[in-house]
Enzyme design. Structure first.
Site, PDB file in Angstrom:
ATOM      1  N   SER A  88      12.754  -6.840  -2.526  1.00  0.00           N
ATOM      2  CA  SER A  88      11.358  -6.627  -2.895  1.00  0.00           C
ATOM      3  C   SER A  88      11.269  -5.904  -4.248  1.00  0.00           C
ATOM      4  O   SER A  88      11.738  -6.444  -5.243  1.00  0.00           O
ATOM      5  CB  SER A  88      10.647  -5.875  -1.761  1.00  0.00           C
ATOM      6  OG  SER A  88       9.255  -6.008  -1.860  1.00  0.00           O
ATOM      7  N   GLU A 179       1.874  10.284  -5.425  1.00  0.00           N
ATOM      8  CA  GLU A 179       0.881  10.312  -6.511  1.00  0.00           C
ATOM      9  C   GLU A 179       1.215   9.276  -7.590  1.00  0.00           C
ATOM     10  O   GLU A 179       0.371   8.477  -7.993  1.00  0.00           O
ATOM     11  CB  GLU A 179       0.809  11.705  -7.129  1.00  0.00           C
ATOM     12  CG  GLU A 179      -0.271  11.832  -8.187  1.00  0.00           C
ATOM     13  CD  GLU A 179      -0.292  13.198  -8.859  1.00  0.00           C
ATOM     14  OE1 GLU A 179      -1.100  13.363  -9.783  1.00  0.00           O
ATOM     15  OE2 GLU A 179       0.505  14.077  -8.479  1.00  0.00           O
ATOM     16  N   HIS A 238       9.362 -10.374   5.699  1.00  0.00           N
ATOM     17  CA  HIS A 238       9.674  -9.763   4.414  1.00  0.00           C
ATOM     18  C   HIS A 238      10.860  -8.803   4.504  1.00  0.00           C
ATOM     19  O   HIS A 238      11.646  -8.708   3.573  1.00  0.00           O
ATOM     20  CB  HIS A 238       8.433  -9.041   3.881  1.00  0.00           C
ATOM     21  CG  HIS A 238       8.624  -8.452   2.511  1.00  0.00           C
ATOM     22  ND1 HIS A 238       9.048  -9.206   1.431  1.00  0.00           N
ATOM     23  CD2 HIS A 238       8.456  -7.188   2.046  1.00  0.00           C
ATOM     24  CE1 HIS A 238       9.127  -8.431   0.353  1.00  0.00           C
ATOM     25  NE2 HIS A 238       8.776  -7.199   0.707  1.00  0.00           N
TER      26      HIS A 238
END
Length: 258
Positions: A88, A179, A238
């Site tokens: 990925s 963040e 996946h």
């Protein structure tokens, strides 16, 4: 001094094999398969990419930067030529690295991702993680309960909560840099630059139940990677390496060893 990527190295002998996890993952996700590669003659490096796992946090985050991190890692460990497996997001890093530094790559294996752009699609996961009030978390169960309001699938919650750790005393934190990753969602799905190609041995493995690599993507894959073979892992989505590790190991070893 340049910050170093964290890694776990299994097996000291044999050809170096570097494994790159996906978005919000970490090297630990690959430890069972990593041990199997080590048993089959590879010096296996399970790597935490920046802003993930035990590696450093830094606001700079795109695939060029991630591939430069990998180059520094290879140089620091005196790895002249490497095999790479990337899943990925890790597959995007691996593709970027192989096309930028082809002379450093023996074989490239990309797991369930193509070179195309993917629109941001992790918004609900990010929202759920942001809703976990770490000041109120006293156990993994607390965090799971908070996360369950946003993510129904217990397997996905379990995967994400592997990142939860005690920072000291009763304080919990996430290993990933939430963040930065939340702010860089566009970068996660970025396409490989059109001019980037790698002419070496390449294998794309996709989950037969996953839609990350579609039939239409095969032409694009071969434009970037002219020697690419594309194969499906049965009964897998996946997270194909976790859902059918036996088939993934067999296919990957067949490619890496021949």
């Amino acid at each position: 001094m340049t910050e170093q990527l964290y890694s776990k190295i299994l097996g000291n002998d044999g050809a170096p094999l570097l494994i790159l996890h996906g978005f919000l993952g970490m090297s630990d996700n690959w430890k069972t398969l990593g041990a199997a590669y080590a048993e089959n003659g590879f010096a296996t490096h399970l790597i935490d990419q920046r802003n993930h796992g035990r590696s450093f946090h830094n606001p700079a985050f795109d695939y060029q930067i991630l591939s430069e991190d990998l180059l520094r890692y290879a140089d620091d460990h005196r790895l002249e030529k490497i095999n790479i497996i990337g899943h990925s997001m890790g597959g995007k890093t691996a593709m970027t690295f192989a096309t930028a530094y082809p002379e450093r790559v023996s074989k490239l294996l990309v797991a369930d991702i193509s070179p195309k752009r993917y629109p941001p699609h992790h918004q609900q996961i990010i929202k759920g993680l942001q809703a976990v009030d770490l000041d109120r978390v006293t156990s993994r169960g607390d965090a799971d309960q908070m996360l369950s309001k946003y993510i129904d699938h217990p397997g996905i919650r379990q995967f994400l909560l592997k990142n939860l750790h005690r920072k000291g005393g009763d304080n919990f934190g996430f290993r990933f840099n939430l963040e930065v990753l939340a702010n860089r969602m566009e970068e996660i799905g970025a396409a490989l630059s059109p001019e980037n190609t790698y002419a070496g041995d390449t294998l794309f493995l996709k989950g037969d139940k996953s839609d990350y690599i579609k039939q239409d993507d095969e032409q694009l894959i071969r434009r970037h990677f002219p020697k690419a073979t594309i194969k499906a892992i049965p009964n897998a989505g996946h997270w194909l390496h976790a859902e059918n590790p036996k088939a993934f190991l067999a296919e990957s070893l067949d490619f890496l060893q021949n």
